[in-house]
Design a protein around this motif. Structure first.
Motif, PDB file in Angstrom:
ATOM      1  N   PRO A 153      14.315   3.643  -8.365  1.00  0.00           N
ATOM      2  CA  PRO A 153      13.936   2.313  -8.882  1.00  0.00           C
ATOM      3  C   PRO A 153      15.011   1.269  -8.595  1.00  0.00           C
ATOM      4  N   LEU A 154      15.242   1.010  -7.312  1.00  0.00           N
ATOM      5  CA  LEU A 154      16.272   0.076  -6.892  1.00  0.00           C
ATOM      6  C   LEU A 154      15.706  -0.842  -5.819  1.00  0.00           C
ATOM      7  N   SER A 155      15.798  -2.145  -6.069  1.00  0.00           N
ATOM      8  CA  SER A 155      15.352  -3.150  -5.103  1.00  0.00           C
ATOM      9  C   SER A 155      16.568  -3.859  -4.525  1.00  0.00           C
ATOM     10  N   LEU A 156      16.440  -4.267  -3.281  1.00  0.00           N
ATOM     11  CA  LEU A 156      17.510  -4.988  -2.596  1.00  0.00           C
ATOM     12  C   LEU A 156      17.054  -6.418  -2.347  1.00  0.00           C
ATOM     13  N   LEU A 202       9.767  -8.318  -9.189  1.00  0.00           N
ATOM     14  CA  LEU A 202      10.602  -7.318  -9.844  1.00  0.00           C
ATOM     15  C   LEU A 202       9.870  -6.725 -11.043  1.00  0.00           C
ATOM     16  N   PRO A 203       9.940  -5.424 -11.225  1.00  0.00           N
ATOM     17  CA  PRO A 203       9.304  -4.816 -12.399  1.00  0.00           C
ATOM     18  C   PRO A 203       9.975  -5.278 -13.697  1.00  0.00           C
ATOM     19  N   GLU A 204       9.301  -5.044 -14.796  1.00  0.00           N
ATOM     20  CA  GLU A 204       9.853  -5.422 -16.094  1.00  0.00           C
ATOM     21  C   GLU A 204      11.086  -4.568 -16.414  1.00  0.00           C
ATOM     22  N   HIS A 205      11.949  -5.166 -17.221  1.00  0.00           N
ATOM     23  CA  HIS A 205      13.183  -4.502 -17.663  1.00  0.00           C
ATOM     24  C   HIS A 205      14.086  -4.126 -16.484  1.00  0.00           C
ATOM     25  N   THR A 206      14.074  -4.948 -15.444  1.00  0.00           N
ATOM     26  CA  THR A 206      14.947  -4.729 -14.294  1.00  0.00           C
ATOM     27  C   THR A 206      16.194  -5.591 -14.443  1.00  0.00           C
ATOM     28  N   SER A 207      17.341  -4.976 -14.359  1.00  0.00           N
ATOM     29  CA  SER A 207      18.605  -5.705 -14.417  1.00  0.00           C
ATOM     30  C   SER A 207      19.046  -6.048 -13.005  1.00  0.00           C
ATOM     31  N   VAL A 208      19.385  -7.316 -12.799  1.00  0.00           N
ATOM     32  CA  VAL A 208      19.772  -7.806 -11.480  1.00  0.00           C
ATOM     33  C   VAL A 208      21.294  -7.884 -11.416  1.00  0.00           C
ATOM     34  N   HIS A 209      21.880  -7.209 -10.455  1.00  0.00           N
ATOM     35  CA  HIS A 209      23.327  -7.203 -10.254  1.00  0.00           C
ATOM     36  C   HIS A 209      23.641  -7.888  -8.924  1.00  0.00           C
ATOM     37  N   VAL A 210      24.790  -8.555  -8.887  1.00  0.00           N
ATOM     38  CA  VAL A 210      25.196  -9.277  -7.675  1.00  0.00           C
ATOM     39  C   VAL A 210      26.456  -8.632  -7.111  1.00  0.00           C
ATOM     40  N   LEU A 250      33.375  -2.628 -11.969  1.00  0.00           N
ATOM     41  CA  LEU A 250      33.649  -1.866 -10.763  1.00  0.00           C
ATOM     42  C   LEU A 250      32.393  -1.142 -10.293  1.00  0.00           C
ATOM     43  N   TYR A 251      32.274  -0.967  -8.988  1.00  0.00           N
ATOM     44  CA  TYR A 251      31.014  -0.500  -8.407  1.00  0.00           C
ATOM     45  C   TYR A 251      30.673   0.918  -8.830  1.00  0.00           C
ATOM     46  N   HIS A 252      31.684   1.740  -9.180  1.00  0.00           N
ATOM     47  CA  HIS A 252      31.398   3.134  -9.512  1.00  0.00           C
ATOM     48  C   HIS A 252      31.146   3.348 -10.995  1.00  0.00           C
ATOM     49  N   GLU A 253      31.214   2.300 -11.790  1.00  0.00           N
ATOM     50  CA  GLU A 253      30.902   2.421 -13.214  1.00  0.00           C
ATOM     51  C   GLU A 253      29.391   2.348 -13.438  1.00  0.00           C
ATOM     52  N   GLY A 254      28.974   2.649 -14.647  1.00  0.00           N
ATOM     53  CA  GLY A 254      27.541   2.817 -14.902  1.00  0.00           C
ATOM     54  C   GLY A 254      26.758   1.520 -14.905  1.00  0.00           C
ATOM     55  N   TRP A 255      26.119   1.207 -13.792  1.00  0.00           N
ATOM     56  CA  TRP A 255      25.201   0.057 -13.736  1.00  0.00           C
ATOM     57  C   TRP A 255      23.818   0.464 -13.228  1.00  0.00           C
ATOM     58  N   GLY A 256      23.684   1.701 -12.761  1.00  0.00           N
ATOM     59  CA  GLY A 256      22.400   2.143 -12.235  1.00  0.00           C
ATOM     60  C   GLY A 256      21.718   3.169 -13.113  1.00  0.00           C
ATOM     61  N   ARG A 257      21.726   2.938 -14.430  1.00  0.00           N
ATOM     62  CA  ARG A 257      21.075   3.890 -15.340  1.00  0.00           C
ATOM     63  C   ARG A 257      19.578   3.683 -15.445  1.00  0.00           C
ATOM     64  N   GLY A 258      19.103   2.501 -15.084  1.00  0.00           N
ATOM     65  CA  GLY A 258      17.675   2.207 -15.176  1.00  0.00           C
ATOM     66  C   GLY A 258      17.230   1.385 -13.986  1.00  0.00           C
ATOM     67  N   PRO A 259      16.022   0.818 -14.024  1.00  0.00           N
ATOM     68  CA  PRO A 259      15.554  -0.024 -12.921  1.00  0.00           C
ATOM     69  C   PRO A 259      16.522  -1.174 -12.660  1.00  0.00           C
ATOM     70  N   ALA A 260      16.890  -1.356 -11.420  1.00  0.00           N
ATOM     71  CA  ALA A 260      17.895  -2.354 -11.079  1.00  0.00           C
ATOM     72  C   ALA A 260      17.548  -2.998  -9.752  1.00  0.00           C
ATOM     73  N   ALA A 261      18.156  -4.151  -9.525  1.00  0.00           N
ATOM     74  CA  ALA A 261      18.042  -4.875  -8.263  1.00  0.00           C
ATOM     75  C   ALA A 261      19.434  -5.346  -7.872  1.00  0.00           C
ATOM     76  N   LEU A 262      19.757  -5.237  -6.596  1.00  0.00           N
ATOM     77  CA  LEU A 262      21.067  -5.607  -6.086  1.00  0.00           C
ATOM     78  C   LEU A 262      20.920  -6.820  -5.177  1.00  0.00           C
ATOM     79  N   VAL A 263      21.725  -7.849  -5.425  1.00  0.00           N
ATOM     80  CA  VAL A 263      21.717  -9.065  -4.614  1.00  0.00           C
ATOM     81  C   VAL A 263      22.961  -9.061  -3.736  1.00  0.00           C
ATOM     82  N   VAL A 264      22.762  -9.182  -2.430  1.00  0.00           N
ATOM     83  CA  VAL A 264      23.850  -9.245  -1.457  1.00  0.00           C
ATOM     84  C   VAL A 264      23.777 -10.592  -0.762  1.00  0.00           C
TER      85      VAL A 264
END
Length: 463
Positions: free
Chosen positions: A227-230, A296-304, A380-394
């Motif tokens: 459950p990861l969108s780019l 984006l699905p519901e309850h999706t956290s967007v990270h940059v 930091l990138y290796h800490e817990g941010w991908g526990r649920g539906p997420a989207a990554l902005v590059v």
């Protein structure tokens, strides 16, 4: 020298006139300046009723005359055995058991009729010119694919071919012929393909497809996804875009969303760099931020993705932000977007005809002067941010992330993901940073699923 040439021309004209006057019964006198021609005796063929034996010329007794080919019945097709007449590679798309059943004729192969381009045929030049222009691609809905692998991936995903240009019949046999029934097949010279090809070593096959619709394409059903969108924000380099799409497909992303400021994903350079990733996951292009939120699905956290290479700890970052605020005479927490190196001072643009300019206009700076940057905590990138539906902005390397992407991250409770680097390094390539973050997000999501499964098994054992 000139006098000598003049005398030779006069002598030749005199001999020509003499030959014309004598008619058929003429005799050429032997002269020192006339060079005799050595010709092989001609074999005379008489009708069957009056056939005579003609003595072979001297020195030809040991040579064997080729046997005449048997007469061909009208309407009869010649069937060649592929191993002897037309060599088809072992990696061809046609099964080996069906090679002997393929019928080849002058302009047909396996039940498909193809044309041979005549000299001066401009169809290849015309369609390639159209496919290389973004305006024409979007207006006429055509894309250009080159090479066996890319064309086969498009056909397997359900893309519709319009025209296929090939240099040899063997090249056409490498494609799935059953999916080319509605396409126009044109055989051209390899030199023409080499002229219009952008590859160093052209493969001898090019195809024009209808612009694929990600909603109607058939992607691999067994593709393991997370459950990861780019989200690509102002990615303008074709090589970076293709590499990012390839990494997204390898990481098992759900889909890829492109803003209006990005390069066209169907550009030939992007297609070559992506290596068929367009046909392995949905790629939605030219979207505004309202459309991105809706997809984006519901309850999706967007990270940059943050390309800032300053202090790594949160406390040091707070001190740095306070110092910036004190220097500018602003209250703490009221920093502008231009104070951050990882955020663009301009809003997203909707003009697809972008450029690679690094300079911002004064009007953009004045417009961004009153904009306040939303608060997004760093992580930091290796800490817990991908526990649920997420989207990554590059973001792109030239202008960075847009203000809209930071606002969306603040609204959904996202984080600024940072990759620590050694001092003195400016930033990572956007494609490299995206690859690191995507595979780290995949790892965290798979670990979360395994942890949940283990907890479920433990609870069932207790019950």
């Amino acid at each position: 020298m000139a006098a000598y040439m003049r005398s030779v021309i006069i002598l030749l004209s005199t001999e020509r006139n003499a030959l014309l006057r004598r008619g058929c019964d003429y005799t050429v006198e032997s002269r020192r300046y006339v060079r005799g021609l050595r010709r092989t005796p001609v074999k005379v063929l008489f009708p069957d009723s009056n056939r005579e034996t003609v003595a072979p010329p001297k020195g030809s007794q040991g040579r064997k005359e080729p046997k005449p080919a048997p007469p061909k019945a009208p309407g009869m097709k010649r069937t060649f055995s592929p191993p002897s007449a037309i060599m088809i590679p072992s990696h061809a798309s046609v099964p080996a058991s069906e090679l002997s059943n393929i019928t080849f004729s002058k302009d047909r192969i396996g039940g498909l009729r193809f044309e041979t381009a005549f000299p001066g045929d401009k169809r290849l030049a015309r369609v390639v010119s159209i496919a290389r222009s973004r305006t024409f691609r979007e207006h006429q809905g055509k894309i250009l694919l080159e090479g066996k692998r890319l064309i086969c991936d498009a056909l397997e995903a359900g893309a519709h071919p319009q025209m296929v240009f090939f240099s040899r019949v063997e090249k056409l046999c490498e494609l799935p012929l059953d999916k080319l029934k509605r396409a126009t097949l044109v055989k051209v010279k390899f030199e023409e393909i080499k002229i219009w090809s952008e590859l160093v070593a052209p493969q001898g096959v090019m195809a024009i497809f209808s612009r694929p619709d990600p909603e109607k394409m058939s992607f691999p059903k067994a593709r393991p996804t997370v459950p990861l969108s780019l989200i690509c924000d102002n990615i303008r380099d074709p090589g970076n875009m293709g590499t990012i799409l390839r990494s997204a497909a390898a990481a098992g992303c759900r889909d890829v969303l492109l803003t209006k400021g990005c390069v066209d994903p169907w550009e030939p350079k992007v297609l070559r760099a992506a290596m068929g990733a367009h046909f392995r996951l949905p790629v939605h292009c030219s979207l505004d931020w309202k459309d991105i939120r809706a997809r984006l699905p519901e309850h999706t956290s967007v990270h940059v993705a943050d390309n800032y290479c300053g202090p790594a700890s949160a406390e040091e970052e707070e001190v740095t932000e306070h110092r910036h605020a004190e220097v500018r005479g602003q209250p703490t927490g009221a920093l502008k977007a231009g104070d951050y190196g990882w955020v663009s001072t301009r809003r997203g643009r909707g003009n697809p005809d972008h450029d690679e300019s690094d300079s911002d206009s004064d009007s953009d700076d004045e417009t961004a002067a009153g904009l306040q940057l939303p608060r997004v905590d760093a992580l930091l990138y290796h800490e817990g941010w991908g526990r649920g539906p997420a989207a990554l902005v590059v973001g792109g390397e030239t202008h960075g992330l847009s203000l809209e992407s930071v606002g969306l991250a603040a609204e959904t409770g996202g984080r600024r993901l940072r990759i620590p680097m050694v001092p003195g390094v400016d930033s990572l390539n956007s494609a490299m940073a995206a690859s690191i973050l995507l595979f780290e997000g995949r790892r965290q999501m798979l670990d979360s699923v395994e942890t949940s499964a283990r907890k479920g098994k433990a609870e069932r054992r207790l019950i």
